[in-house]
Design an enzyme around this catalytic site. Sequence first.
Site, PDB file in Angstrom:
ATOM      1  N   LYS A 152      -5.454   9.072  12.352  1.00  0.00           N
ATOM      2  CA  LYS A 152      -4.219   8.508  12.916  1.00  0.00           C
ATOM      3  C   LYS A 152      -3.103   9.519  12.687  1.00  0.00           C
ATOM      4  CE  LYS A 152      -4.792   3.605  13.068  1.00  0.00           C
ATOM      5  NZ  LYS A 152      -5.223   2.831  11.900  1.00  0.00           N
ATOM      6  N   HIS A 155       3.035   8.650  11.545  1.00  0.00           N
ATOM      7  CA  HIS A 155       4.201   8.092  12.243  1.00  0.00           C
ATOM      8  C   HIS A 155       5.194   7.513  11.243  1.00  0.00           C
ATOM      9  CE1 HIS A 155       2.650   4.123  11.488  1.00  0.00           C
ATOM     10  NE2 HIS A 155       1.523   4.416  12.091  1.00  0.00           N
ATOM     11  N   HIS A 158       4.735   5.467   7.955  1.00  0.00           N
ATOM     12  CA  HIS A 158       4.353   6.027   6.657  1.00  0.00           C
ATOM     13  C   HIS A 158       5.451   6.898   6.035  1.00  0.00           C
ATOM     14  CE1 HIS A 158       0.229   4.645   7.341  1.00  0.00           C
ATOM     15  NE2 HIS A 158       0.081   4.802   6.044  1.00  0.00           N
TER      16      HIS A 158
HETATM   17  N1  ARG Z   1      -4.078   3.413   3.817  1.00  0.00           N
HETATM   18  C1  ARG Z   1      -3.347   2.200   3.590  1.00  0.00           C
HETATM   19  C2  ARG Z   1      -2.428   1.920   4.754  1.00  0.00           C
HETATM   20  O1  ARG Z   1      -2.047   2.828   5.449  1.00  0.00           O
HETATM   21  C3  ARG Z   1      -2.520   2.227   2.346  1.00  0.00           C
HETATM   22  C4  ARG Z   1      -3.280   2.428   1.077  1.00  0.00           C
HETATM   23  C5  ARG Z   1      -2.449   2.137  -0.106  1.00  0.00           C
HETATM   24  N2  ARG Z   1      -3.106   2.397  -1.347  1.00  0.00           N
HETATM   25  C6  ARG Z   1      -4.029   1.632  -1.913  1.00  0.00           C
HETATM   26  N3  ARG Z   1      -4.559   1.998  -3.032  1.00  0.00           N
HETATM   27  N4  ARG Z   1      -4.426   0.519  -1.350  1.00  0.00           N
HETATM   28  O2  ARG Z   1      -2.055   0.787   4.972  1.00  0.00           O
END
Ligand code: ARG
Length: 591
Positions: A152, A155, A158
């Site tokens: 992805k 954007h 994040h």
């Molecule tokens: N990749 C996930 C997202 O974009 C966030 C991960 C956050 N960290 C974790 N340990 N769950 O929504």
Amino acid sequence: MRRGALICYADLAFGKEETAVLTDMRTETTKVLREAILRAFSDFPLEGLPGPEALETPPDATLGDYAFPCFRLSKTLRMAPPAIAQALAQAVDAPEVATAQAVGGYVNFFFNRLNFARLTLDSIMTAGERYGGCADAGKTAVLDYSSINIAKRFHIGHLSTTVIGHSLKRIYRHLGWKTVGINHLGDWGTQFGRMIAAFKRWGSWEMVEAGGVDALTALYVRFHQEAEENPALEDEGRGWFRKIEEGDPEALETFQRFKDLTLKDASRVYDILGVTFDSYNGEAFFNDKMGRVIDELREKNLLSESQGALVVDLEEYRMPPCLIVKSDGATLYATRDLAAALWRKDNYHFDKALYVVAYQQNLHFQQVFKVLELMGYPWAKDEMEHVAFGMVSYEGQAMSTRQGNIIYLDELLTRAREKALDIIREKSPELEDPEDVASQVGVGAVVFTTLLNNRIKDIDFWWDRALNFDGDTGPYTQYTHARCASVLRRARQNGAEPDIGALTNDEAQAVLRALARFPEAVRAAQKGNEPSEVTRATLDIAKAFNKYYYEQRILDDDPAKTRARLDLVRAVKHVIALGLYLIGVRAPEAM
Ligand code: ARG
């Protein structure tokens, strides 16, 4: 008990932690005040003592620099608060530090202006880079931030996690913590099987190397479109996912290249922002570490079956069950976070583990923390924290993947630099290296806006607001820094002994107060995991300084006075640069 309790009281009231902080002018002052208060109280037995919050900063400087509320002492001392305040104000005898005045149930302290100016400038000078910081806290913080998803494009959804996490890391480091920054990659899920299937059918390496993450996304979209007509495709996708799970070399290698591609894309943004990580161990890293979690949950009798799936029941805690293993045997996001938490505790021995993730995942983290607690890990409650934040919309419009209304971060930052360049070219046509300055200002504007308000608030990003040189913005604060630099460049060498008397006027004192408050702001930022404390404190210094700059001369014929004012300018420049550094913004010398 009297004397002992009193000392204990003083430590509580003025914060033991203050002693751990390297330099802080207010610490010096509180020490003296504390002794004065101790003397004043030496006739009273004290129990049920108030906590470190006892010393307050009044809402407005006319009420003093510090206020000591006497209400909570009233019960122990069997005296009315105003009477305590009277007694205390009379007993405090330290004119070289502050004068005391009883107002209602408060004792208001007014710093001795000369002394305050001298101590503040001294402590900033002595502390240097460490101002408001701490040498070694002997603690470790693990910060999970940015944590992007593979395939992805980066954007603005994040943006907050990236800049909040980055800033917190700098703030913890400043306070003497060891830190581990983790980009917990979203690199696990059935969608990656589909992506390989699509790649095998319609893609090529030339195509994805050239098109980057966008090419991967396009393949994925095509997969979904064609799968509607041709359901057999889904089997193909599942097949590839199984191959990833089983460790099939071709599947793994293909997927690894997707990952590399995504990270290469993201690192452009990270480089612009100056954001770094110590680990990229994401969801996939925990594939072979799930057994431990499931076994342990089973041993501890926490697993129950529900429609073929394994869950931890959390009804007692008013939460839906936490799904651990799906009926087809697949593990979930939560299972991986449980494994990650245990692994991080074992490997980093953290004193604090922060998850900088949008508030949409509140429930997820409540569940994960609760399950760890039920597993018998008390640190889940004491040391783990979900650092949640609000949503970002762009010029009044919510971002939506469905409606194609996506703002990519690299595009946003490029726009920011271009717009800043236009403004700078107009305002300072003779500036050297305008591109570099524009980059600092444009990127700074975006970061500053993101970290200006409490993180839980939603952010609506508007260009003219973020780039306003006269607003509560990065450019305004950076401009103040550059202004200080320019004053210092213009000043002639001046070896005179500073005449601090030049800094006792209201405007200079307001600047000094803002400078002296900075260390408190850094600590508050760490306590609340709230970088905006630092942003605000830095902005306050800039505001106070600009007011001073317009109302007082800095360079004049009196070398001793000029010298004192230049010391103030130097301190302002230094602390603004430090504040900006702590939120991940650069400080240009000219703009
Ligand atoms: N990749 C996930 C997202 O974009 C966030 C991960 C956050 N960290 C974790 N340990 N769950 O929504």
